[in-house]
Design an enzyme around this catalytic site. Structure first.
Site, PDB file in Angstrom:
ATOM      1  N   HIS A   4       0.269  15.506 -15.150  1.00  0.00           N
ATOM      2  CA  HIS A   4       0.456  14.232 -15.848  1.00  0.00           C
ATOM      3  C   HIS A   4       1.409  14.397 -17.035  1.00  0.00           C
ATOM      4  O   HIS A   4       2.201  13.514 -17.330  1.00  0.00           O
ATOM      5  CB  HIS A   4      -0.878  13.704 -16.395  1.00  0.00           C
ATOM      6  CG  HIS A   4      -1.705  12.964 -15.381  1.00  0.00           C
ATOM      7  ND1 HIS A   4      -1.274  11.808 -14.775  1.00  0.00           N
ATOM      8  CD2 HIS A   4      -2.947  13.205 -14.894  1.00  0.00           C
ATOM      9  CE1 HIS A   4      -2.214  11.375 -13.945  1.00  0.00           C
ATOM     10  NE2 HIS A   4      -3.249  12.202 -13.989  1.00  0.00           N
ATOM     11  N   GLY A  25     -11.292  14.903 -16.125  1.00  0.00           N
ATOM     12  CA  GLY A  25     -10.192  15.163 -17.042  1.00  0.00           C
ATOM     13  C   GLY A  25      -9.416  13.884 -17.287  1.00  0.00           C
ATOM     14  O   GLY A  25      -9.530  12.913 -16.518  1.00  0.00           O
ATOM     15  N   HIS A  58      -4.049  19.515 -12.430  1.00  0.00           N
ATOM     16  CA  HIS A  58      -3.863  18.079 -12.204  1.00  0.00           C
ATOM     17  C   HIS A  58      -3.475  17.377 -13.514  1.00  0.00           C
ATOM     18  O   HIS A  58      -2.536  16.582 -13.555  1.00  0.00           O
ATOM     19  CB  HIS A  58      -5.150  17.468 -11.620  1.00  0.00           C
ATOM     20  CG  HIS A  58      -5.116  15.976 -11.496  1.00  0.00           C
ATOM     21  ND1 HIS A  58      -4.966  15.331 -10.281  1.00  0.00           N
ATOM     22  CD2 HIS A  58      -5.197  14.998 -12.433  1.00  0.00           C
ATOM     23  CE1 HIS A  58      -4.952  14.024 -10.496  1.00  0.00           C
ATOM     24  NE2 HIS A  58      -5.091  13.786 -11.789  1.00  0.00           N
ATOM     25  N   GLU A  59      -4.220  17.685 -14.577  1.00  0.00           N
ATOM     26  CA  GLU A  59      -3.951  17.027 -15.866  1.00  0.00           C
ATOM     27  C   GLU A  59      -2.605  17.461 -16.440  1.00  0.00           C
ATOM     28  O   GLU A  59      -1.892  16.652 -17.039  1.00  0.00           O
ATOM     29  CB  GLU A  59      -5.076  17.321 -16.867  1.00  0.00           C
ATOM     30  CG  GLU A  59      -6.465  16.855 -16.433  1.00  0.00           C
ATOM     31  CD  GLU A  59      -6.521  15.403 -15.966  1.00  0.00           C
ATOM     32  OE1 GLU A  59      -5.708  14.583 -16.417  1.00  0.00           O
ATOM     33  OE2 GLU A  59      -7.376  15.106 -15.122  1.00  0.00           O
ATOM     34  N   GLN A  80      -2.152   8.750 -19.506  1.00  0.00           N
ATOM     35  CA  GLN A  80      -3.048   7.835 -18.780  1.00  0.00           C
ATOM     36  C   GLN A  80      -3.663   6.778 -19.688  1.00  0.00           C
ATOM     37  O   GLN A  80      -4.283   5.831 -19.213  1.00  0.00           O
ATOM     38  CB  GLN A  80      -4.181   8.618 -18.107  1.00  0.00           C
ATOM     39  CG  GLN A  80      -3.714   9.528 -16.976  1.00  0.00           C
ATOM     40  CD  GLN A  80      -4.895  10.219 -16.334  1.00  0.00           C
ATOM     41  OE1 GLN A  80      -5.346  11.237 -16.806  1.00  0.00           O
ATOM     42  NE2 GLN A  80      -5.407   9.635 -15.261  1.00  0.00           N
ATOM     43  N   CYS A 125      -8.035  10.662  -9.252  1.00  0.00           N
ATOM     44  CA  CYS A 125      -7.428  10.443 -10.558  1.00  0.00           C
ATOM     45  C   CYS A 125      -7.895   9.097 -11.106  1.00  0.00           C
ATOM     46  O   CYS A 125      -7.950   8.115 -10.370  1.00  0.00           O
ATOM     47  CB  CYS A 125      -5.912  10.437 -10.380  1.00  0.00           C
ATOM     48  SG  CYS A 125      -4.993  10.171 -11.899  1.00  0.00           S
ATOM     49  N   LEU A 126      -8.218   9.038 -12.390  1.00  0.00           N
ATOM     50  CA  LEU A 126      -8.668   7.776 -12.980  1.00  0.00           C
ATOM     51  C   LEU A 126      -7.558   6.715 -12.961  1.00  0.00           C
ATOM     52  O   LEU A 126      -7.834   5.530 -13.030  1.00  0.00           O
ATOM     53  CB  LEU A 126      -9.172   7.989 -14.413  1.00  0.00           C
ATOM     54  CG  LEU A 126     -10.461   8.823 -14.552  1.00  0.00           C
ATOM     55  CD1 LEU A 126     -10.884   8.907 -16.013  1.00  0.00           C
ATOM     56  CD2 LEU A 126     -11.588   8.262 -13.700  1.00  0.00           C
TER      57      LEU A 126
HETATM   58 ZN    ZN Z   1      -4.965  12.124 -12.979  1.00  0.00          ZN
END
Ligand code: ZN
Length: 171
Positions: A141, A49, A137-138, A54, A95-96
Site C-alpha cells: 500500500h 492491518g 500486504h500493508e 487507506q 483488504c479493508l
Molecule cells: Zn490492504
C-alpha cells in the site's frame, strides 16, 4: 485523547495508487493521534492491518496486529524489508479497501523489517507466516500497490461489483 473512526478509501480510488512520503518529523502528536485512529479503525473493521493511504494519508505509516489476540498493535513508520525467505506462505488475501473480495495468494513466509516507531526510534522485527504476509500486504500500500491491481478486466469488474454489494450490505 479519544481515538476516532476514520473513513476507509475504497479501491480503485487514485489515493491508493500513489507512492507515500517518508516521514521525517517525529515531534508532534499528529503521528500519535493518527496511529491511534488507524488502530481503532482497523480493529472496528476486523482487519489485521491498515496502511495510511487507506485512510487518505499518503505517508509511510501502517498499523498491524502481530497476534490474533493482540491488544497492542504495532505501528510501523518508514518500513523497509531487509531480509526475506524464499519459502512461501499461502493465505487468503483480503483488504479493508476491497471489502468482500478474497483471493488465495503466496508470499514469502519470513520477512525482517526495519522501521521507526512514532518517536522515531529504529526497530527491527521478524515476521513469520500470517504476519509476514500482512506486513508485505500493508507495505505494498505504501508503494501505491493494491493486491487486485493486476487482475484481468473480467475479474476487475467482478471485484468492483463485489465491493459495491458488500458496501451496500454494510450501510
Ligand atoms: Zn490492504
Amino acid at each position: 485523547m479519544i481515538p476516532k473512526l476514520l473513513d476507509i478509501v475504497y479501491w480503485p480510488d487514485d489515493r491508493l495508487h500513489q507512492p507515500c512520503d517518508t516521514i521525517t518529523k517525529f515531534d508532534g502528536d499528529f503521528l500519535e493521534r493518527l496511529s491511534a485512529d488507524m488502530i481503532l479503525t482497523m480493529l472496528h473493521n476486523s482487519g489485521y492491518g491498515l496502511a495510511a493511504p487507506q485512510v487518505g494519508h499518503n505517508i509511510q505509516m501502517l498499523v498491524m496486529l502481530t497476534d490474533v489476540m493482540d491488544d497492542d498493535p504495532l505501528v510501523l513508520i518508514n518500513p523497509e524489508i531487509i531480509e526475506q525467505s524464499d519459502s512461501p506462505f499461502e493465505w487468503r488475501e483480503g483488504c479493508l479497501s476491497v471489502p468482500g473480495y478474497f483471493e488465495t495468494r503466496k508470499r514469502p513466509n519470513r520477512t525482517v523489517v526495519r522501521f521507526n516507531d512514532v518517536e522515531g526510534e529504529i526497530h527491527q522485527t521478524e515476521f513469520i507466516g500470517i504476519w509476514s504476509f500482512v506486513v508485505q500486504h500493508e507495505m505494498d500500500h505504501l508503494h501505491g500497490k493494491v493486491f487486485v491491481d493486476d487482475l484481468s478486466p473480467f475479474k476487475t469488474k467482478r471485484v468492483q461489483e463485489k465491493i459495491k454489494k458488500t458496501l451496500k450490505r454494510m450501510r
